[in-house]
Write a protein that holds these residues in place. Structure first.
Motif, PDB file in Angstrom:
ATOM      1  N   LEU A 397       0.831  -1.186   0.000  1.00 24.98           N
ATOM      2  CA  LEU A 397       0.000   0.000   0.000  1.00 24.98           C
ATOM      3  C   LEU A 397       0.872   1.244   0.000  1.00 24.98           C
ATOM      4  CD1 LEU A 397      -2.172  -2.110   0.788  1.00 24.98           C
ATOM      5  CD2 LEU A 397      -3.145  -0.371   2.300  1.00 24.98           C
ATOM      6  N   SER A 398       0.368   2.287  -0.624  1.00 23.04           N
ATOM      7  CA  SER A 398       1.025   3.584  -0.613  1.00 23.04           C
ATOM      8  C   SER A 398       0.021   4.636  -0.164  1.00 23.04           C
ATOM      9  CB  SER A 398       1.553   3.924  -2.015  1.00 23.04           C
ATOM     10  OG  SER A 398       2.034   5.255  -2.059  1.00 23.04           O
ATOM     11  N   LEU A 399       0.360   5.376   0.892  1.00 29.05           N
ATOM     12  CA  LEU A 399      -0.458   6.476   1.384  1.00 29.05           C
ATOM     13  C   LEU A 399       0.359   7.747   1.250  1.00 29.05           C
ATOM     14  CD1 LEU A 399      -1.752   3.903   2.697  1.00 29.05           C
ATOM     15  CD2 LEU A 399      -2.328   5.341   4.666  1.00 29.05           C
ATOM     16  N   SER A 400      -0.086   8.662   0.398  1.00 22.44           N
ATOM     17  CA  SER A 400       0.716   9.857   0.133  1.00 22.44           C
ATOM     18  C   SER A 400      -0.155  11.099  -0.038  1.00 22.44           C
ATOM     19  CB  SER A 400       1.570   9.660  -1.129  1.00 22.44           C
ATOM     20  OG  SER A 400       0.763   9.513  -2.269  1.00 22.44           O
ATOM     21  N   HIS A 401       0.364  12.214   0.432  1.00 22.64           N
ATOM     22  CA  HIS A 401      -0.241  13.530   0.253  1.00 22.64           C
ATOM     23  C   HIS A 401      -1.672  13.607   0.776  1.00 22.64           C
ATOM     24  CE1 HIS A 401       3.045  13.459  -2.792  1.00 22.64           C
ATOM     25  NE2 HIS A 401       3.207  14.716  -2.398  1.00 22.64           N
ATOM     26  N   ASN A 402      -1.978  12.813   1.793  1.00 22.74           N
ATOM     27  CA  ASN A 402      -3.295  12.891   2.419  1.00 22.74           C
ATOM     28  C   ASN A 402      -3.268  13.898   3.564  1.00 22.74           C
ATOM     29  OD1 ASN A 402      -4.710  10.525   1.028  1.00 22.74           O
ATOM     30  ND2 ASN A 402      -2.843   9.559   1.804  1.00 22.74           N
ATOM     31  N   SER A 403      -4.384  14.594   3.777  1.00 27.17           N
ATOM     32  CA  SER A 403      -4.542  15.517   4.897  1.00 27.17           C
ATOM     33  C   SER A 403      -5.430  14.862   5.937  1.00 27.17           C
ATOM     34  CB  SER A 403      -5.169  16.833   4.419  1.00 27.17           C
ATOM     35  OG  SER A 403      -4.325  17.495   3.509  1.00 27.17           O
ATOM     36  N   LEU A 404      -4.871  14.617   7.116  1.00 29.52           N
ATOM     37  CA  LEU A 404      -5.558  13.897   8.186  1.00 29.52           C
ATOM     38  C   LEU A 404      -5.727  14.874   9.343  1.00 29.52           C
ATOM     39  CD1 LEU A 404      -3.081  11.132   7.481  1.00 29.52           C
ATOM     40  CD2 LEU A 404      -5.527  10.755   7.167  1.00 29.52           C
ATOM     41  N   VAL A 405      -6.962  15.350   9.523  1.00 31.20           N
ATOM     42  CA  VAL A 405      -7.179  16.519  10.362  1.00 31.20           C
ATOM     43  C   VAL A 405      -8.326  16.281  11.347  1.00 31.20           C
ATOM     44  CG1 VAL A 405      -7.702  18.995  10.379  1.00 31.20           C
ATOM     45  CG2 VAL A 405      -6.416  18.009   8.463  1.00 31.20           C
ATOM     46  N   GLY A 406      -8.026  16.430  12.627  1.00 26.44           N
ATOM     47  CA  GLY A 406      -9.064  16.465  13.645  1.00 26.44           C
ATOM     48  C   GLY A 406      -9.884  15.201  13.791  1.00 26.44           C
ATOM     49  N   ASN A 407      -9.337  14.045  13.433  1.00 30.56           N
ATOM     50  CA  ASN A 407     -10.082  12.797  13.584  1.00 30.56           C
ATOM     51  C   ASN A 407     -10.031  12.318  15.034  1.00 30.56           C
ATOM     52  OD1 ASN A 407     -10.789  12.112  10.668  1.00 30.56           O
ATOM     53  ND2 ASN A 407      -8.581  12.507  10.534  1.00 30.56           N
ATOM     54  N   ALA A 408     -11.114  11.670  15.488  1.00 30.52           N
ATOM     55  CA  ALA A 408     -11.207  11.260  16.889  1.00 30.52           C
ATOM     56  C   ALA A 408     -10.287  10.094  17.217  1.00 30.52           C
ATOM     57  CB  ALA A 408     -12.654  10.901  17.230  1.00 30.52           C
ATOM     58  N   GLY A 409      -9.806   9.386  16.218  1.00 26.39           N
ATOM     59  CA  GLY A 409      -8.803   8.351  16.393  1.00 26.39           C
ATOM     60  C   GLY A 409      -7.491   8.800  15.777  1.00 26.39           C
ATOM     61  N   ALA A 410      -6.641   7.840  15.470  1.00 25.30           N
ATOM     62  CA  ALA A 410      -5.363   8.160  14.833  1.00 25.30           C
ATOM     63  C   ALA A 410      -5.584   8.726  13.429  1.00 25.30           C
ATOM     64  CB  ALA A 410      -4.508   6.904  14.755  1.00 25.30           C
ATOM     65  N   GLY A 411      -4.627   9.509  12.970  1.00 27.96           N
ATOM     66  CA  GLY A 411      -4.684   9.929  11.573  1.00 27.96           C
ATOM     67  C   GLY A 411      -4.584   8.720  10.660  1.00 27.96           C
ATOM     68  N   ILE A 412      -3.615   7.850  10.940  1.00 26.03           N
ATOM     69  CA  ILE A 412      -3.434   6.591  10.204  1.00 26.03           C
ATOM     70  C   ILE A 412      -3.230   5.475  11.226  1.00 26.03           C
ATOM     71  CG2 ILE A 412      -1.949   5.290   8.628  1.00 26.03           C
ATOM     72  CD1 ILE A 412      -1.322   7.919   7.196  1.00 26.03           C
ATOM     73  N   SER A 413      -3.905   4.358  11.036  1.00 30.52           N
ATOM     74  CA  SER A 413      -3.739   3.186  11.889  1.00 30.52           C
ATOM     75  C   SER A 413      -3.322   2.009  11.030  1.00 30.52           C
ATOM     76  CB  SER A 413      -5.050   2.869  12.615  1.00 30.52           C
ATOM     77  OG  SER A 413      -4.926   1.700  13.388  1.00 30.52           O
ATOM     78  N   VAL A 414      -2.277   1.300  11.457  1.00 33.23           N
ATOM     79  CA  VAL A 414      -1.758   0.152  10.717  1.00 33.23           C
ATOM     80  C   VAL A 414      -1.780  -1.052  11.646  1.00 33.23           C
ATOM     81  CG1 VAL A 414       0.142  -0.778   9.362  1.00 33.23           C
ATOM     82  CG2 VAL A 414      -0.272   1.694   9.395  1.00 33.23           C
ATOM     83  N   LEU A 415      -2.481  -2.116  11.227  1.00 34.83           N
ATOM     84  CA  LEU A 415      -2.679  -3.276  12.087  1.00 34.83           C
ATOM     85  C   LEU A 415      -2.438  -4.569  11.323  1.00 34.83           C
ATOM     86  CD1 LEU A 415      -6.089  -2.117  13.625  1.00 34.83           C
ATOM     87  CD2 LEU A 415      -3.843  -1.897  14.706  1.00 34.83           C
ATOM     88  N   ASP A 416      -1.898  -5.545  12.016  1.00 35.18           N
ATOM     89  CA  ASP A 416      -1.859  -6.933  11.542  1.00 35.18           C
ATOM     90  C   ASP A 416      -1.181  -7.097  10.182  1.00 35.18           C
ATOM     91  OD1 ASP A 416      -3.264  -7.537  13.841  1.00 35.18           O
ATOM     92  OD2 ASP A 416      -5.205  -7.405  12.849  1.00 35.18           O
ATOM     93  N   GLN A 417      -0.024  -6.464  10.006  1.00 38.79           N
ATOM     94  CA  GLN A 417       0.734  -6.709   8.785  1.00 38.79           C
ATOM     95  C   GLN A 417       1.326  -8.117   8.805  1.00 38.79           C
ATOM     96  OE1 GLN A 417       3.424  -3.148   8.782  1.00 38.79           O
ATOM     97  NE2 GLN A 417       2.843  -3.093   6.626  1.00 38.79           N
ATOM     98  N   SER A 418       1.220  -8.807   7.716  1.00 38.47           N
ATOM     99  CA  SER A 418       1.831 -10.129   7.626  1.00 38.47           C
ATOM    100  C   SER A 418       3.333  -9.986   7.441  1.00 38.47           C
ATOM    101  CB  SER A 418       1.228 -10.917   6.460  1.00 38.47           C
ATOM    102  OG  SER A 418       1.468 -10.241   5.230  1.00 38.47           O
ATOM    103  N   ALA A 419       4.066 -11.060   7.689  1.00 41.30           N
ATOM    104  CA  ALA A 419       5.517 -11.031   7.541  1.00 41.30           C
ATOM    105  C   ALA A 419       5.890 -10.659   6.109  1.00 41.30           C
ATOM    106  CB  ALA A 419       6.106 -12.386   7.899  1.00 41.30           C
ATOM    107  N   GLY A 420       6.745  -9.669   5.968  1.00 40.30           N
ATOM    108  CA  GLY A 420       7.177  -9.232   4.649  1.00 40.30           C
ATOM    109  C   GLY A 420       6.312  -8.167   4.023  1.00 40.30           C
ATOM    110  N   ALA A 421       5.176  -7.836   4.637  1.00 43.38           N
ATOM    111  CA  ALA A 421       4.308  -6.797   4.088  1.00 43.38           C
ATOM    112  C   ALA A 421       4.950  -5.426   4.294  1.00 43.38           C
ATOM    113  CB  ALA A 421       2.942  -6.843   4.752  1.00 43.38           C
TER     114      ALA A 421
END
Length: 503
Positions: A397-421
């Protein structure tokens, strides 16, 4: 307890208090200004018959990420030749065929909605027929099946369109499907609407209280609409009865492309596509939908462009699942949906999500579960009730040039990546979220050019909090994205293979 202490310790040692105060002040100003701009956009789009071009003058500054419809060609409506063959057939036979063709997506309870066991359906077996001609000829075949009214043509029985037939709704036509009589449209040929309308009537069905009329296209069929409207259609969620649906089958590929453009959807359950290809949903307005406003399952090659989705009642606004691939979701405005704004799951692949504005949604802005080769860029995720962008069990996945503003949780959350991901986060801007990036079970994250200068007090959270000091040291205490690439690689895994470019 949140793991913010490492960040606070390093900030105290390496960043002056005036700089901290200035960053917080800038963050508050950024949130306020962007919130005001999106609020103004929402007010302009509040009437259910408005679309994105009606707010063109507000799409300036940060909101200019939304792509306007003037940049896209208009899809032509196909035509079938030949005089229509029209007849009446037993509804029982038609329902058996629909059960067979729609499969698990068919709600068998709807058979209770039809008025009486002797009900017949209008059957268009070949050729092309206008709505006006259908009203004349069906009335001759069965008294009371069709009624001309001041507000449109009321049909009290199901309409069946066979694979070599077409129903044409021209400018000003309005097809009213009787809720009380259990009317609906089953299409395996072609339906076209040009400045026309299909609506369910307002009364209830005494035999099946939940019933609302629907339009379902199966097998080789296609639906094409431009500058038209759909209202009071669908029940039972996503499926053959769920509003407007297009369902393909491996042995019966669609002969024509389905596309819906510049149209209004008000009070429907869902616009859904299953196991089909070459779908276009562009420049439409969806308001007060029950299920996902737009759902794609098992779809190859799809475009969801420039739509406005507001106030979904029960689910996410855009729902892409079941190995759908080669999908572009660009320039949409999604406000105040009950669930997630854009939801991807179940082995989706080769998806591009760009230039969307997502605000006030009851969960997050964007969520990906079991996705691969997804590019998320230049989106605005503002004041959503949970995470801005959530990525779970996904790779490349590629996340680029996003504006993450005032969200009640994290701006970005990354969970449960498999080995090598691997996941690349580049040039994203974080401001006043509960935290910047939250993570658990991380394989490899590559951070470059991300601006955390307005993200306070927590930059990295969860399992990533331990890397906060290293991030600040690598960037020499500068949080404005000017530092070098910073890699978090607790598993020691290398880069996974790149995604193949689209042909």
């Amino acid at each position: 307890m949140r793991k913010a202490l490492p960040l606070l310790v390093v900030l105290a040692a390496s960043v002056s208090m005036p700089l901290q105060a200035n960053a917080a002040e800038m963050g508050d100003q950024s949130v306020a200004q962007l919130t005001d701009a999106v609020t103004a956009l929402g007010r302009r789009l509040q009437p259910a018959n408005t679309r994105l071009p009606d707010a063109r003058d507000l799409l300036v500054g940060p909101l200019a990420v939304a792509v306007l419809p003037q940049d896209r060609p208009v899809s032509a409506l196909d035509q079938l030749a030949g005089k229509a063959t029209l007849d009446m057939i037993p509804a029982d036979f038609m329902l058996a065929q629909l059960r067979l063709q729609a499969g698990a997506g068919f709600d068998t309870s709807m058979e209770n909605a039809i008025a009486g066991s002797e009900t017949e359906a209008i059957f268009i077996s070949a050729g092309s027929i206008s709505l006006q001609e259908l009203a004349d000829r069906a009335g001759e075949l069965k008294s009371g099946a069709v009624e001309r009214r001041a507000d449109g043509i009321l049909v009290r029985v199901p309409i069946v369109i066979w694979q070599d037939a077409a129903l044409v709704l021209a400018e000003g036509d309005r097809l009213l499907l009787s809720t009380a009589d259990g009317a609906f449209v089953a299409n395996s040929g072609l339906i076209t609407l040009d400045h026309a309308a299909i609506s369910g009537t307002a009364e209830r069905n005494s035999r099946l209280n939940a019933f609302r009329p629907f339009v379902t296209t199966v097998r080789t069929g296609a639906l094409q609409a431009q500058s038209s409207s759909f209202s009071n259609l669908g029940y039972g969620g996503v499926g053959a009865t769920g509003g407007i649906s297009i369902s393909g089958a491996p042995l019966y590929p669609a002969r024509l492309r389905s596309h819906v453009t510049s149209s209004i959807f008000a009070g429907i359950s869902s616009l859904s596509f299953f196991n089909t290809a070459d779908v276009l949903v562009a420049d439409n307005r969806f308001d007060e939908t029950d299920g996902p406003a737009i759902a794609l399952k098992g779809v190859t090659r799809g475009q969801i462009l420039g739509n406005v989705v507001t106030n979904t009642h029960k689910a996410q606004a855009i729902d892409i699942q079941n190995r759908s691939s080669d999908i572009d979701i660009n320039g949409n405005v999604i406000l105040d949906s009950r669930g997630t704004g854009i939801f991807l799951a179940n082995e989706v692949n080769d998806i591009k999500i760009a230039g969307n504005i997502l605000s006030g949604n009851g969960r997050g802005a964007i969520s990906i579960v079991e996705g691969r080769c997804v590019d998320i860029s230049s989106n605005i995720a503002l004041t959503n009730a949970q995470v801005g962008i959530k990525v779970r069990a996904s790779d490349r996945l590629s996340l680029s040039h996003n504006s993450l503003v005032g969200n009640a949780g994290a701006g970005i959350s990354v969970l449960d990546q498999s080995a090598g991901a691997s996941l690349q986060l580049a040039n994203n801007s974080f401001s006043s979220n509960l935290s910047g990036i939250d993570g658990a079970t991380i394989s490899r994250l590559e951070l470059s050019g991300n601006d955390f200068s307005r993200q306070s007090p927590v930059i990295l959270d969860g399992e990533l909090s331990a890397h906060t000091a290293h991030l600040l040291q690598a960037s020499a205490g500068r949080l404005d994205g000017s530092g070098p690439t910073f890699t978090i690689n607790p598993s020691g895994a290398g880069n996974s293979a790149d995604c193949e470019p689209r042909s």
